[in-house]
Design an enzyme around this catalytic site. Structure first.
Site, PDB file in Angstrom:
ATOM      1  N   LYS A  45      -5.325  -7.901   1.092  1.00 30.40           N
ATOM      2  CA  LYS A  45      -5.976  -8.243   2.367  1.00 30.40           C
ATOM      3  C   LYS A  45      -6.461  -6.991   3.083  1.00 30.40           C
ATOM      4  O   LYS A  45      -7.552  -6.965   3.641  1.00 30.40           O
ATOM      5  CB  LYS A  45      -4.994  -8.991   3.279  1.00 30.40           C
ATOM      6  CG  LYS A  45      -4.507 -10.321   2.771  1.00 30.40           C
ATOM      7  CD  LYS A  45      -3.761 -11.102   3.843  1.00 30.40           C
ATOM      8  CE  LYS A  45      -2.547 -10.370   4.401  1.00 30.40           C
ATOM      9  NZ  LYS A  45      -1.499 -10.150   3.400  1.00 30.40           N
ATOM     10  N   TYR A  82      11.189   2.203   0.657  1.00 22.40           N
ATOM     11  CA  TYR A  82      11.432   1.150  -0.328  1.00 22.40           C
ATOM     12  C   TYR A  82      11.095  -0.226   0.247  1.00 22.40           C
ATOM     13  O   TYR A  82      10.778  -1.157  -0.486  1.00 22.40           O
ATOM     14  CB  TYR A  82      12.897   1.156  -0.772  1.00 22.40           C
ATOM     15  CG  TYR A  82      13.270   2.334  -1.632  1.00 22.40           C
ATOM     16  CD1 TYR A  82      12.779   2.465  -2.924  1.00 22.40           C
ATOM     17  CD2 TYR A  82      14.103   3.333  -1.147  1.00 22.40           C
ATOM     18  CE1 TYR A  82      13.109   3.552  -3.721  1.00 22.40           C
ATOM     19  CE2 TYR A  82      14.444   4.428  -1.932  1.00 22.40           C
ATOM     20  CZ  TYR A  82      13.944   4.537  -3.221  1.00 22.40           C
ATOM     21  OH  TYR A  82      14.278   5.618  -4.002  1.00 22.40           O
ATOM     22  N   GLN A 219      -6.110 -23.977  -3.288  1.00 20.50           N
ATOM     23  CA  GLN A 219      -6.281 -25.239  -2.571  1.00 20.50           C
ATOM     24  C   GLN A 219      -5.089 -25.498  -1.647  1.00 20.50           C
ATOM     25  O   GLN A 219      -5.254 -25.905  -0.495  1.00 20.50           O
ATOM     26  CB  GLN A 219      -6.423 -26.397  -3.560  1.00 20.50           C
ATOM     27  CG  GLN A 219      -7.676 -26.339  -4.419  1.00 20.50           C
ATOM     28  CD  GLN A 219      -7.701 -27.463  -5.440  1.00 20.50           C
ATOM     29  OE1 GLN A 219      -7.317 -28.599  -5.144  1.00 20.50           O
ATOM     30  NE2 GLN A 219      -8.151 -27.167  -6.644  1.00 20.50           N
ATOM     31  N   CYS A 407       4.331  19.010   5.601  1.00 26.74           N
ATOM     32  CA  CYS A 407       5.447  18.734   6.507  1.00 26.74           C
ATOM     33  C   CYS A 407       6.753  19.283   5.923  1.00 26.74           C
ATOM     34  O   CYS A 407       6.977  20.481   5.958  1.00 26.74           O
ATOM     35  CB  CYS A 407       5.532  17.247   6.815  1.00 26.74           C
ATOM     36  SG  CYS A 407       6.541  16.891   8.275  1.00 26.74           S
ATOM     37  N   GLY A 409       7.319  19.691   2.939  1.00 28.87           N
ATOM     38  CA  GLY A 409       6.865  20.615   1.893  1.00 28.87           C
ATOM     39  C   GLY A 409       6.606  22.005   2.432  1.00 28.87           C
ATOM     40  O   GLY A 409       6.824  23.009   1.734  1.00 28.87           O
ATOM     41  N   HIS A 533       0.586  16.436   8.866  1.00 25.51           N
ATOM     42  CA  HIS A 533       0.258  15.515   7.770  1.00 25.51           C
ATOM     43  C   HIS A 533      -1.258  15.406   7.620  1.00 25.51           C
ATOM     44  O   HIS A 533      -1.884  14.475   8.142  1.00 25.51           O
ATOM     45  CB  HIS A 533       0.856  14.134   8.042  1.00 25.51           C
ATOM     46  CG  HIS A 533       2.330  14.065   7.868  1.00 25.51           C
ATOM     47  ND1 HIS A 533       2.934  13.787   6.653  1.00 25.51           N
ATOM     48  CD2 HIS A 533       3.336  14.257   8.753  1.00 25.51           C
ATOM     49  CE1 HIS A 533       4.242  13.795   6.800  1.00 25.51           C
ATOM     50  NE2 HIS A 533       4.520  14.087   8.062  1.00 25.51           N
ATOM     51  N   GLU A 535      -2.958  14.443   5.215  1.00 28.81           N
ATOM     52  CA  GLU A 535      -3.377  13.269   4.440  1.00 28.81           C
ATOM     53  C   GLU A 535      -3.822  12.106   5.321  1.00 28.81           C
ATOM     54  O   GLU A 535      -4.509  11.189   4.854  1.00 28.81           O
ATOM     55  CB  GLU A 535      -2.244  12.806   3.506  1.00 28.81           C
ATOM     56  CG  GLU A 535      -1.011  12.227   4.174  1.00 28.81           C
ATOM     57  CD  GLU A 535       0.051  13.261   4.517  1.00 28.81           C
ATOM     58  OE1 GLU A 535       1.237  12.885   4.637  1.00 28.81           O
ATOM     59  OE2 GLU A 535      -0.303  14.450   4.666  1.00 28.81           O
TER      60      GLU A 535
END
Length: 562
Positions: A45, A82, A219, A407, A409, A533, A535
């Site tokens: 979605k 998780y 359906q 971070c 890292g 961050h 990313e």
């Protein structure tokens, strides 16, 4: 306009406003698309919503996307990867669902906490209002109080755009999601049928024993939605093969959806960035534009074609190892993986991502690191796998392999350098060893009195002034940047002079607080650690500068090894 009675009243343009529901001015002019899902979760979605948003932007419309999650957590900030994958952070510090990452990567809109809503937030707000007496002694109920709160967020989340796309998490029929679907039913009634489109994602599975696709789950899913009072306008069918004209006709008939509004969403062969093109080929944007009466130009899909071309026709190939502790979960580092791909797009390089469990490096040695063109250590919390990440950083530094720390890292970069270059053998972060004699990473003063966990870290966008002559300054091409943060512990400035003298320079600092944001190993092709961050601000058509620079260094390493 605010209606105080318990009865509906007729507002401007014939719109109906319910008790205590306050519309904003854009309510009369905006268009709304609601994305729901049925049969199972993980149908895509979020990617469907993001891809549709991308196509509408390609037609010159201003689009924003938001996510409503029925779970009772206030936000995903305290949830385990998780359970929910990565926590995606916005500029204003909101900790949100990873689907908001898809929304920002596929469209140009910058999202805020108004674009993320959970049942926990809704009920918390309503209860706070009840405690303050805002409801004037009335009985507080799901209808209208909970549903009004949801409708109000729809309005606030789309202020100032042409089209607002709202994705409802979970699956149609889930008890937690019923108030959200009821709010959408009411909203369509309030706003007018001509201003709202319902897009329903569902599953058309192939049954191997029968040798055919089955439409019955779709359906049943639509029937459940219609019981709630919602008739979908578009059906997007997740399938691993073409559904065929006969099945499209059957779905159209039994689901009461126009034949031209039944779309298939097949598993993409190479990359999720193929999905906008797949849907554009079926002219989903034309159906939506016509259904909503939108005034816009023809679609220009050329930018997405170029992205896919670079993915399918790379000039180079590199192998990048990601060293983490949730490595078996695809969604735990979702934005990191996508940003690595973006760095590949920037350099016309195909990137093979090698997932490496940090704990394996502690017990099995560094064999998995051999042959890599780059090593990345992402963010995280907790002690598990820390020594393995330090091993990876040392391996990259000593072997001159491009290294990128995000971070945690970045903190790993500092700890490893302090131990093996400065000789501070017990150097550590007080997060993992509160008694370390050399706390090169320590807790921020503002965090020492924090008791509650949710939303209490250094969160959101902060300035970073880049150091002239640094690799980071060269990559960004500007002196001041803004990046998103999510952490509690910081570089300990008491060790800065020693570390810089030994070759770990500071590549950037926060100009307001002086906190270190970037570290770089001087005598190295590319060894950069950032406290933020990056990313969360990378897009396929606008790769983050440091990810692009990291993959460029990996390409150089790969070419030199040939």
């Amino acid at each position: 306009m605010k209606v105080q009675t318990g009865l509906p009243s007729r507002g401007p343009a014939g719109l109906i406003f319910f008790a205590e529901f306050t519309p904003c001015p854009t309510y009369f002019f905006m268009k709304y698309i609601f994305v729901t899902g049925g049969v199972i979760s993980s149908l895509g979605k979020g990617l469907t919503a993001a891809s549709l948003g991308a196509l509408l932007e390609c037609r010159g419309l201003k689009v924003r996307i938001q996510k409503f999650d029925p779970y009772l957590n206030v936000d995903p900030g305290t949830m385990s990867p998780y359970q929910h994958g990565e926590v995606y952070v916005l500029n204003d510090g909101a900790e949100t669902d990873l689907d908001l990452g898809h929304y920002e990567r596929f469209t140009s809109g910058v999202l805020s906490r108004l674009n993320s809503l959970s049942s926990g937030q809704v009920y918390e707000t309503v209860i706070q209002k009840e405690r303050r007496g805002d409801y004037l002694g009335k009985t507080v109920q799901v209808i209208p109080h909970i549903t009004n709160e949801i409708k109000d967020r729809i309005l606030k989340g789309g202020d100032g755009v042409d089209v607002l796309i709202t994705e409802i998490g979970g699956t149609t029929g889930d008890i937690e999601g019923l108030p959200f679907l009821e709010a959408l039913r009411q909203f369509q009634h309030d706003a007018g049928r001509e201003n709202v489109v319902f897009l329903h994602c569902t599953l058309v599975p192939f049954i191997k024993a029968a040798g055919e696709l089955k439409t019955k789950p779709s359906q049943q899913s639509v029937a459940k939605l219609r019981e709630i009072g919602i008739q979908p306008d578009l059906l997007v069918c997740r399938t691993d093969r073409p559904i065929g004209e006969e099945n499209r006709q059957k779905l159209s008939l039994y689901c009461n959806v126009g034949l031209d509004a039944v779309f298939e969403c097949r598993d993409v062969e190479h990359s999720i960035y193929e999905l906008p093109m797949q849907l554009a080929e079926q002219r989903i944007d034309d159906v939506v534009v016509k259904r909503l009466g939108l005034q816009c130009g023809p679609i220009d899909i050329a930018p997405w074609r170029e992205i896919v071309r670079r993915l399918l026709e790379p000039k180079y190939r590199v192998r990048v190892g990601v060293v983490g502790k949730y490595i078996e979960l695809q969604d735990a580092y979702k934005s990191v993986y996508e940003s690595i791909v973006h760095g590949g797009i920037a350099n016309e390089a195909a990137v093979e991502i090698v997932r490496i469990d940090a704990e394996d490096l502690e017990t099995k040695g560094t064999a998995q690191l051999e042959g890599l063109d780059g090593i990345l250590v992402p963010g995280g919390f907790g002690n598990r796998g820390i020594e393995g990440k330090i091993i990876a950083a040392r391996f990259a530094r000593e072997r001159k392999i491009p290294f990128y720390g995000l971070c945690l890292g970045m903190q790993i970069t500092v700890i490893e350098f302090a131990r093996h270059v400065l000789g501070l053998k017990e150097a550590h972060s007080t997060e993992f060893n509160p008694q370390t004699p050399d706390p090169v990473i320590h807790l921020m003063e503002s965090q020492k009195s924090v008791v509650t966990k949710g939303g209490t870290m250094r969160l959101g966008q902060f300035d970073c002034a880049l150091t002239p002559g640094s690799k980071s300054r060269a990559a960004y091409g500007q002196d001041l940047i803004q990046e998103r943060h999510r952490h509690r512990f910081e570089y300990n400035d008491a060790y800065r002079s020693k570390l810089e003298a030994a070759g770990l320079i500071v590549g950037g600092t926060n100009p307001q607080s002086g906190l270190v944001e970037i570290v770089e190993v001087q005598d190295h092709p590319f060894m950069v650690g950032v406290q933020y961050h990056p990313e969360f601000q990378s897009k396929p058509n606008r790769p983050h500068p440091l990810f692009a620079a990291f993959i460029k260094a990996a390409v150089v390493k790969s070419q030199s090894s040939c």
